[in-house]
Design a protein around this motif. Sequence first.
Motif, PDB file in Angstrom:
ATOM      1  N   LYS A   1       1.747   6.466  -7.060  1.00 44.76           N
ATOM      2  CA  LYS A   1       0.641   7.363  -6.969  1.00 44.76           C
ATOM      3  C   LYS A   1       0.724   8.664  -6.874  1.00 44.76           C
ATOM      4  O   LYS A   1       0.562   9.531  -8.202  1.00 44.76           O
ATOM      5  CB  LYS A   1      -0.688   6.843  -6.288  1.00 44.76           C
TER       6      LYS A   1
ATOM      7  N   TYR B   1       2.557   2.223  -3.618  1.00 47.53           N
ATOM      8  CA  TYR B   1       1.396   2.102  -4.357  1.00 47.53           C
ATOM      9  C   TYR B   1       0.521   3.210  -4.053  1.00 47.53           C
ATOM     10  O   TYR B   1       0.798   4.286  -5.047  1.00 47.53           O
ATOM     11  CB  TYR B   1      -0.071   0.733  -4.260  1.00 47.53           C
ATOM     12  N   GLU B   2       0.879   4.107  -3.423  1.00 40.99           N
ATOM     13  CA  GLU B   2       0.547   5.225  -3.022  1.00 40.99           C
ATOM     14  C   GLU B   2       1.745   6.761  -3.259  1.00 40.99           C
ATOM     15  O   GLU B   2       1.325   7.469  -3.661  1.00 40.99           O
ATOM     16  CB  GLU B   2       0.254   5.807  -1.721  1.00 40.99           C
TER      17      GLU B   2
ATOM     18  N   GLU C   1       0.916  -0.957  -0.182  1.00 41.32           N
ATOM     19  CA  GLU C   1       0.090   0.238  -0.034  1.00 41.32           C
ATOM     20  C   GLU C   1       0.963   1.061  -0.176  1.00 41.32           C
ATOM     21  O   GLU C   1       0.405   2.520  -0.955  1.00 41.32           O
ATOM     22  CB  GLU C   1      -1.192   0.062   0.781  1.00 41.32           C
TER      23      GLU C   1
END
Length: 355
Positions: free
Chosen positions: A161, A157-158, A154
């Motif tokens: 992103k 991914y952040e 996560e």
Amino acid sequence: MKVNTTNKKVLVILVSLILGVLLSFREIDLYFFTTWRYPESSSSILFLAFFTFIFFTSQSLALFWTNILWKKQHTFRKKILISLGVTFVFILFGTIVLILFNESSHFVNRMLSGRHQEFIDSIFSLILRSVSTFIILSGATWIYYLLNKKREAEKKYEALKIESLQSQLQALNNQINPHFFFNALNSLHSLILEDQKDKSLTYLSNLSNIFRYILQSEKKGLVKLKDELDFLEIYKETLFVKYEQRLEFDIDVDKRYHNFQIPVLSLLPIIENVSKHNEISNQFPMLVRIKTEDLKLVIRNNKHEKIDSVISDGVGLSNLNKRFKLLLNKEIVIEDLEYFYTVSLPLGEVQKSDK
């Protein structure tokens, strides 16, 4: 929820103590029974209960440390193998202690009397509970391992992103500056050709303030609505140099909305389009109305398209809409009627620090 190292250690110790009590409950219960029925043998059973409690508490701590607290990075398979080795060492140690304890308690005599099953049961019970501890804590470690992997994924991914978002915003911002710069130089060039020295100097002074805001905006995503309105005041002065009384602004923005968020340089492409696609003259004056309603900033202008106006490619507003979707997850609303052109910009929530 993220647990820091100190809290994690305290939690491990507490869980290990609880497991130690639960796994030695058989001996603790036997101690209380012996104290009631056979007081003369209670001291030996107390030692056994205490040893069992320390044994399983220590094993739990060792397994927790191996699987969770050990800072050295190992694969899950390697951790299981190390935990299995730790369990074997504890079983071997516990068996030796039980043998010595039973020998010191004249266990040999009891075994010769046909009661050797006590020793076998004790060893079997120790092994069974020790292996159960290994299985339970290995399962807990597997869950902890999966949760850590999920949290790391996560985070990655952040990070990706955010990196992607910044790259897209940078690309979009790079489209704003050259387009505006080209139009601004054209306007300045026209003033110079008309030999309007004073207007040219005023225009150039205001233009420098505008570019200062644009340069500062490159590192920003969202700004307060008030910042955009302050920028508009500077931009208006530049437009007034060229259009004078032929261009008017009617701004009615409730101060309650001043701290709401909006993508930086949201107003620039909209106001640019007003002069780019419409004739602004004494015969056709332009009025731009800006107001807030229903958590939106509404910009409306009357329409009188230029005869020689080029067909719009929509890049400016398309760019603006992309930035709204990236930063606010909202889209702008365009209403193109016969006599009016309206753009509604959704406002973002007020940041907590700004409330």
